[in-house]
Design a protein around this motif. Structure first.
Motif, short mmCIF file in Angstrom:
data_model
loop_
_atom_site.label_atom_id
_atom_site.label_comp_id
_atom_site.label_asym_id
_atom_site.label_seq_id
_atom_site.Cartn_x
_atom_site.Cartn_y
_atom_site.Cartn_z
N ASN A 41 78.58 35.56 -28.97
CA ASN A 41 79.74 35.89 -29.80
C ASN A 41 79.99 34.86 -30.89
OD1 ASN A 41 80.37 38.25 -28.47
ND2 ASN A 41 81.70 37.25 -26.98
N ARG A 42 79.51 33.63 -30.71
CA ARG A 42 79.82 32.56 -31.66
C ARG A 42 78.59 31.86 -32.23
NH1 ARG A 42 83.40 35.01 -32.31
NH2 ARG A 42 85.39 35.03 -31.22
N LEU A 43 77.40 32.13 -31.70
CA LEU A 43 76.21 31.39 -32.10
C LEU A 43 75.16 32.30 -32.75
CD1 LEU A 43 75.66 29.07 -29.00
CD2 LEU A 43 76.65 28.43 -31.21
N ALA A 44 74.48 31.72 -33.75
CA ALA A 44 73.37 32.42 -34.40
C ALA A 44 72.25 31.42 -34.67
CB ALA A 44 73.82 33.05 -35.72
N VAL A 45 71.01 31.91 -34.60
CA VAL A 45 69.84 31.11 -34.92
C VAL A 45 69.48 31.36 -36.38
CG1 VAL A 45 67.41 30.67 -34.42
CG2 VAL A 45 69.00 31.18 -32.55
N TRP A 46 69.39 30.29 -37.13
CA TRP A 46 69.14 30.34 -38.57
C TRP A 46 67.67 30.04 -38.85
CZ3 TRP A 46 72.93 28.50 -42.74
CH2 TRP A 46 72.28 28.16 -43.93
N ASN A 47 67.03 30.86 -39.68
CA ASN A 47 65.70 30.57 -40.20
C ASN A 47 65.65 31.00 -41.66
OD1 ASN A 47 63.63 29.72 -37.96
ND2 ASN A 47 64.90 31.31 -37.03
N THR A 241 79.87 40.06 -34.33
CA THR A 241 81.24 39.55 -34.49
C THR A 241 81.40 38.72 -35.75
OG1 THR A 241 80.67 37.64 -33.11
CG2 THR A 241 81.67 39.53 -32.01
N PHE A 242 80.30 38.53 -36.52
CA PHE A 242 80.41 37.80 -37.78
C PHE A 242 79.24 38.21 -38.68
CE2 PHE A 242 76.96 35.06 -36.64
CZ PHE A 242 77.14 34.75 -35.30
N VAL A 243 79.35 37.84 -39.95
CA VAL A 243 78.31 38.11 -40.94
C VAL A 243 78.05 36.83 -41.71
CG1 VAL A 243 77.69 39.40 -43.02
CG2 VAL A 243 78.92 40.55 -41.17
N GLU A 244 76.78 36.55 -42.00
CA GLU A 244 76.44 35.43 -42.87
C GLU A 244 76.02 35.96 -44.22
OE1 GLU A 244 74.63 31.96 -41.52
OE2 GLU A 244 74.64 32.53 -39.41
N PHE A 245 76.39 35.22 -45.29
CA PHE A 245 76.14 35.64 -46.65
C PHE A 245 74.90 34.92 -47.21
CE2 PHE A 245 80.73 36.03 -45.99
CZ PHE A 245 80.92 37.38 -46.32
#
Length: 251
Positions: A41-47, A241-245
């Motif tokens: 719900n709060r974490l995302a892996v960025w690449n 639960t969220f979006v990254e731009f």
């Protein structure tokens, strides 16, 4: 056409101090693929990966934390780069290791126009040069980056399933530290048009980079930007639960 672009660049970035410098122009094409995979719900892996011919290639990974209100977004990670050298004839042979962290503040908004502010810190370990060639050892510098993104969401003006957004990014970059590598100051401005469909955002635009190499010499790199941003959801049977731009991931 190129003369017209150069006139626009002069009008946009010049002030009294810059006008006294000797300016050179370099054309570039900036490619990028950026992904964010939500794993809780709060974490995302960025690449993400960015490439500019004869200048640099960077691959970066990290872990992003989104709080419940999604207004302060923090990422920590590591990046590996390959850079060109004065004598490499365009080949990217110079390695750099770059631990980094960033925090984004998204100004609360319920309107189509929105803005965010990003601070990023890069710890840069760059292989040394001697007479334009690779030398033994690495030097260390800090780089401090301050970014503002201004977005306007036009909505489904192209088709019912396509989101259209325009974005302008301004970023100031400063180098400090003991190492001799890199420039002291750089300013970047991106103009982007973005089409979003499903999990994908396709960005097409133009970048202007003012690179202050010395008090008397500067370089302006400019050219098209072509980016793809992918937001993935690895939570089974749960909505994101969220979006990254795309502006979160800009190199």
């Amino acid at each position: 056409m190129m003369r017209f672009i150069k006139i626009l660049i002069f009008c946009f970035v010049f002030h009294s101090g810059i006008a006294q410098q000797e300016i050179s122009f370099v054309n570039e094409v900036w490619w990028g693929v950026m992904t964010s995979a939500q794993v809780s719900n709060r974490l995302a892996v960025w690449n993400d990966a960015h490439f500019v011919n004869e200048l640099f290639f960077i691959y970066r990974t990290g872990l992003t934390y989104h709080p419940k209100r999604d207004n302060f977004v923090t990422t920590v990670g590591y990046g590996f780069l390959k850079l060109g050298t004065p004598n490499s004839e365009g080949s990217l042979i110079r390695p750099e290791h770059r631990p980094w962290m960033q925090t984004i503040y998204r100004v609360p908004s319920t309107k189509k126009l929105s803005t965010s502010f990003r601070f990023r810190y890069d710890a840069r370990f760059i292989q040394n040069l001697e007479a334009g060639n690779l030398a033994d050892g690495f030097s260390f510098n800090h780089r401090w980056r301050f970014n503002n993104a201004l977005r306007y969401a036009w909505g489904n003006v192209i088709s019912k399933n396509t989101r259209f957004t325009t974005t302008m990014l301004n970023e100031a970059l400063f180098r400090t530290g003991p190492g001799p590598n890199g420039v002291r100051h750089e300013h970047r401005t991106h103009f982007l048009g973005q089409l979003g469909k499903g999990n994908f955002v396709y960005s097409l635009g133009y970048v202007i980079r003012y690179i202050n190499t010395s008090p008397t010499v500067a370089r302006i790199n400019h050219g098209p930007v072509i980016w793809v941003t992918i937001n993935l959801n690895f939570m089974k049977n749960k909505l994101p639960t969220f979006v990254e731009f795309p502006s979160d991931h800009v190199d």
